[in-house]
Scaffold this motif. Structure first.
Motif, short mmCIF file in Angstrom:
data_model
loop_
_atom_site.label_atom_id
_atom_site.label_comp_id
_atom_site.label_asym_id
_atom_site.label_seq_id
_atom_site.Cartn_x
_atom_site.Cartn_y
_atom_site.Cartn_z
N CYS A 111 18.75 -73.27 -53.21
CA CYS A 111 18.75 -72.83 -54.75
C CYS A 111 19.18 -71.27 -54.85
CB CYS A 111 17.24 -73.09 -55.10
SG CYS A 111 17.01 -72.75 -56.84
N GLY A 132 13.32 -63.54 -44.45
CA GLY A 132 14.00 -63.98 -43.10
C GLY A 132 15.33 -63.29 -42.54
N VAL A 157 11.72 -71.99 -39.22
CA VAL A 157 12.35 -73.39 -40.06
C VAL A 157 12.21 -73.19 -41.46
CG1 VAL A 157 10.49 -75.13 -40.13
CG2 VAL A 157 12.73 -75.65 -39.14
N GLY A 163 17.67 -70.93 -45.77
CA GLY A 163 16.09 -71.61 -46.33
C GLY A 163 15.95 -72.75 -45.73
N LYS A 235 11.21 -58.64 -47.84
CA LYS A 235 10.22 -59.51 -48.61
C LYS A 235 9.66 -58.75 -49.89
CE LYS A 235 5.82 -60.44 -47.40
NZ LYS A 235 4.86 -61.07 -46.32
N VAL A 236 9.94 -59.63 -51.11
CA VAL A 236 9.24 -59.35 -52.29
C VAL A 236 7.83 -59.19 -52.33
CG1 VAL A 236 9.33 -59.60 -54.64
CG2 VAL A 236 11.54 -59.88 -53.51
N ILE A 266 12.00 -69.40 -54.14
CA ILE A 266 11.23 -68.93 -52.82
C ILE A 266 10.99 -70.07 -51.89
CG2 ILE A 266 10.29 -66.76 -53.72
CD1 ILE A 266 7.74 -68.34 -54.50
N THR A 273 3.55 -65.53 -51.25
CA THR A 273 4.32 -64.98 -52.70
C THR A 273 3.50 -66.01 -53.98
OG1 THR A 273 6.15 -64.69 -51.31
CG2 THR A 273 6.60 -64.68 -53.58
N VAL A 345 10.72 -82.11 -35.66
CA VAL A 345 10.92 -80.71 -35.41
C VAL A 345 9.43 -80.05 -35.97
CG1 VAL A 345 13.36 -80.28 -35.54
CG2 VAL A 345 11.83 -80.00 -37.85
N GLY A 514 13.79 -81.13 -55.29
CA GLY A 514 13.31 -81.72 -54.19
C GLY A 514 14.52 -82.12 -53.19
N GLY A 515 14.82 -81.33 -52.21
CA GLY A 515 15.91 -81.33 -51.50
C GLY A 515 16.88 -80.36 -51.61
N ALA A 519 18.29 -78.70 -55.10
CA ALA A 519 17.61 -77.28 -55.26
C ALA A 519 18.96 -76.46 -55.57
CB ALA A 519 17.22 -76.89 -54.21
P1 FAD Z 1 13.95 -72.85 -49.58
O1 FAD Z 1 15.13 -73.73 -48.90
O2 FAD Z 1 12.55 -73.11 -49.05
O3 FAD Z 1 14.40 -71.25 -49.56
C1 FAD Z 1 13.49 -70.36 -49.98
C2 FAD Z 1 13.83 -69.00 -49.44
O4 FAD Z 1 13.00 -68.10 -50.10
C3 FAD Z 1 13.44 -69.10 -47.78
O5 FAD Z 1 14.40 -68.76 -47.00
C4 FAD Z 1 12.34 -67.73 -47.67
O6 FAD Z 1 12.55 -67.13 -46.67
C5 FAD Z 1 12.56 -67.21 -48.97
N1 FAD Z 1 11.49 -66.39 -49.38
C6 FAD Z 1 10.04 -66.99 -49.75
N2 FAD Z 1 9.34 -65.86 -50.38
C7 FAD Z 1 10.22 -64.86 -50.25
C8 FAD Z 1 9.88 -63.59 -50.53
N3 FAD Z 1 8.77 -63.14 -51.26
N4 FAD Z 1 10.84 -62.56 -50.51
C9 FAD Z 1 11.75 -62.80 -50.01
N5 FAD Z 1 12.16 -64.29 -49.65
C10 FAD Z 1 11.36 -64.92 -49.62
N6 FAD Z 1 16.34 -81.73 -47.88
C11 FAD Z 1 17.57 -82.61 -48.05
O7 FAD Z 1 17.77 -82.61 -49.17
N7 FAD Z 1 17.97 -83.10 -46.91
C12 FAD Z 1 17.44 -82.86 -45.61
O8 FAD Z 1 18.07 -83.80 -44.69
C13 FAD Z 1 16.24 -82.23 -45.55
N8 FAD Z 1 15.89 -81.85 -44.42
C14 FAD Z 1 14.71 -80.97 -44.04
C15 FAD Z 1 14.67 -80.61 -42.86
C16 FAD Z 1 13.35 -79.81 -42.55
C17 FAD Z 1 12.83 -79.43 -41.24
C18 FAD Z 1 12.88 -78.97 -43.69
C19 FAD Z 1 11.93 -78.01 -43.46
C20 FAD Z 1 13.29 -79.37 -44.93
C21 FAD Z 1 14.37 -80.21 -45.18
N9 FAD Z 1 14.85 -80.64 -46.57
C22 FAD Z 1 15.84 -81.73 -46.69
C23 FAD Z 1 14.07 -79.85 -47.75
C24 FAD Z 1 14.95 -78.90 -48.15
O9 FAD Z 1 15.30 -78.08 -47.15
C25 FAD Z 1 14.52 -78.25 -49.27
O10 FAD Z 1 14.27 -79.10 -50.40
C26 FAD Z 1 15.35 -77.11 -49.69
O11 FAD Z 1 15.47 -76.26 -48.74
C27 FAD Z 1 14.48 -76.33 -50.89
O12 FAD Z 1 15.57 -75.55 -51.41
P2 FAD Z 1 15.10 -73.86 -52.00
O13 FAD Z 1 16.27 -73.10 -52.01
O14 FAD Z 1 14.40 -74.34 -53.19
O15 FAD Z 1 13.92 -73.50 -51.21
#
Ligand code: FAD
Length: 540
Positions: A111, A132, A157, A163, A235-236, A266, A273, A345, A514-515, A519
């Motif tokens: 996202c 991270g 992870v 992310g 980190k925020v 996030i 957070t 994992v 979701g995913g 995202a």
């Molecule tokens: P995230 O990917 O969770 O990213 C959030 C980021 O914000 C993180 O890097 C974190 O470090 C950062 N952050 C948090 N708080 C702070 C702060 N205070 N300050 C600075 N940085 C911060 N989805 C699929 O569609 N297909 C798949 O095959 C799949 N497999 C998966 C396998 C695993 C092992 C995992 C854990 C998840 C999987 N998912 C999969 C789900 C998918 O990864 C998530 O739906 C997606 O990453 C969400 O995206 P996001 O950007 O909203 O959040």
């Protein structure tokens, strides 16, 4: 262009058969062979409902010499249409030299990555803050838990560049509505960054872990080249809010960053957070999510059950599945994040807790298939306010840590023993892939009773849909708690928080995706809303 759907051909058909099928469908609406300039495959899927006769199903886009006449003749006929405009159009562009407050994106998961990329492409020079590490260093930390039982709470992870989806199966599809074809922009950017081109036409595309790592690096380089900035290990820790408006961010580096526009991407695991947002009065509300286990079977069992004699066929790949059972206690049990030919994992981000999830490589060639087998729960199951779902997750994750032996091993049980209600003292022919290891035990106290009962009832029922699903040696490991966010950070139609102006909750952690794919799409939409607010106009 003219779009033709439902072009069906047998597996192993030659290219000429597809050419002929397209010409035949064009002939049905009066287009002669020389009226076709060229065609491209927009989508390829397989239809395995009849195992003895698996078909490939195509959607093709045809460029014709006389499209207007063809459009008239196809009117009212099923499976013909006009190819929609799937190009991405920017909603706004910063004028050259634009230097008002730079927008900030918190989090560099899919996202935040896409929000940052689109803002950069619009000339807004975003600053991306990620708690991270950069993806290569983060990979080492992630393996530290898997190989040596050493967890880094800020680099794992869940947290770090790319992310949560970086170490994953990289599935890139979703059931969300996407009328503006923003998903196409996501796939195009991924291909530019090195994803295999087949993601553009396969109906259920995936990337796998290794490629995702280098793609994320390339996308970061693009953001830099456009004037954006990425700060890792930042980190925020607090928000500066004045009169209900965001005015800055307090960072773990000690700096206070002044900004009026913040994308909050996030993820669902940033529990500290979430607490900080709650302390600042940002409106949060609890939402449903799911709890359960990971189940592992030999991939060959799933392939045979889904594809019969075609199991292992190169055009089908490793078989996936999606199953659901409505249990007699009123709970829905369903498969979640199925990873064909992958591994389970360790996915905790907090010390003293065990969480499972799944990943794979592009080849999906590992010996086991794995999937979450989870049960839907609602805030009624964990009363106590917006943060209560987090405490509920924590409770079961700590219990799993204890049952696993207190060394980040996951507790595990053979399916036969789980159904019979007796502990497993050893494992059988299915060797679980979870690292650092699995402790055979009794999972009946690893999750609430209603979850255990529902899964116990579901497994034999699901075996009727996928032969072998309840095989005695299949292995359950757990716990699977990070299925989606346990809360929502509610936003208005303009994508801003309902009570903090300038704060844009986005992605999975905010409860709006979701995913990976959804995202990323949400990241684009939020970036657009932010740009319109900042620049106050639509692009010409
Ligand atoms: P995230 O990917 O969770 O990213 C959030 C980021 O914000 C993180 O890097 C974190 O470090 C950062 N952050 C948090 N708080 C702070 C702060 N205070 N300050 C600075 N940085 C911060 N989805 C699929 O569609 N297909 C798949 O095959 C799949 N497999 C998966 C396998 C695993 C092992 C995992 C854990 C998840 C999987 N998912 C999969 C789900 C998918 O990864 C998530 O739906 C997606 O990453 C969400 O995206 P996001 O950007 O909203 O959040």
């Amino acid at each position: 262009m003219l779009r033709i759907s439902e072009v069906k051909l047998p597996l192993d058909h030659p290219q000429l058969a597809l050419d002929a099928a397209v010409h035949a469908r064009l002939a049905d609406i009066g287009v002669k062979p020389d009226g076709l300039i060229r065609y491209t495959v927009y989508r390829r899927a397989h239809d395995a409902r009849k195992k003895s006769d698996i078909k490939l199903t195509y959607i093709v886009d045809c460029e014709l010499k006389d499209e207007a006449s063809a459009f008239k003749r196809m009117a009212g006929k099923p499976h013909y249409g006009v190819t929609p405009d799937m190009d991405y159009h920017f909603v706004a562009m910063a004028p050259p030299g634009f230097d008002r407050h730079r927008p900030v994106v918190i989090g560099m998961g899919p996202c935040g990555l896409f929000a940052g990329l689109i803002l950069a492409q619009m000339g807004l020079r975003p600053i991306i803050l990620e708690r991270g590490k950069a993806v290569r260093e983060r990979t080492k930390d992630t393996w530290g838990l898997w190989r040596k039982s050493v967890l880094n709470p800020d680099s794992n992870v869940q947290f770090g560049e790319g992310g949560a989806g970086t170490f994953s199966d990289g599935k890139l599809y979703s059931q969300i509505k996407d009328p503006r074809h923003l998903g196409r922009k996501v796939l195009d950017e991924f291909v530019k960054a090195g994803a295999p081109e087949d993601i553009l036409y396969l109906s259920r595309p995936h990337i796998g872990t290794f490629r995702l790592v280098s793609m994320v690096e390339k996308m970061r380089a693009t953001i830099h080249a456009l004037g954006g900035e990425v700060r890792f290990e930042t980190k925020v820790e607090n928000l500066v809010i004045e009169d209900g408006k965001i005015r800055g961010l307090e960072l773990s580096t000690g700096e206070t960053l002044v900004t009026h526009h913040v994308v909050l991407a996030i993820g669902h695991s940033a529990r500290d957070t979430f607490k900080m947002l709650d302390d600042n009065g940002v409106y949060l509300e609890p939402k449903p999510f799911s709890l359960g286990f990971r189940i592992e079977h030999p991939q060959s069992v799933i392939d045979r059950s889904r594809f019969g004699k075609f199991a292992g066929h190169k055009d089908l790949g490793a078989a996936d599945y999606k199953v659901v059972h409505h249990a007699s206690n009123g709970r829905a049990v369903y498969s979640f994040c199925m990873c064909p030919g992958g591994t389970v994992v360790a996915a905790t981000s907090e010390p003293g807790r065990v969480v499972t999830n799944g990943m794979s490589q592009y080849s999906r060639a590992e010996r086991n298939a794995n999937a979450g087998i989870v049960v839907g729960i609602t805030p009624d199951d964990y009363p106590g306010g917006a943060l209560a779902g987090i405490e509920f997750q924590r409770h079961w994750e700590s219990r799993a840590f204890e049952l696993g032996g207190g060394n980040y091993f996951a507790p595990g049980q053979r399916v036969e023993d789980f159904i019979a209600g007796r502990p497993s003292t050893s494992l059988g022919s299915v060797i679980p892939s979870y690292k650092p290891g699995v402790t055979p035990t009794d999972l009946s106290t690893a999750l609430p009773d209603y979850v255990i009962e529902a899964i116990r009832e579901a497994l034999p029922e699901l075996d009727k849909k996928i032969a072998g699903f309840a095989m005695g040696d299949a292995v359950l490991t757990g716990v699977e708690t990070r299925t989606s966010s346990p809360l929502r950070i509610r936003r208005k139609d303009n994508c801003q928080s309902v009570n903090v102006e300038g704060l844009y909750p986005a992605g999975e952690g905010a409860g709006y995706a979701g995913g990976i794919y959804s995202a990323a799409i949400d990241g684009i939409e939020v970036a657009e809303a932010l740009a319109l607010d900042l620049l106050g106009s639509r692009a010409g």
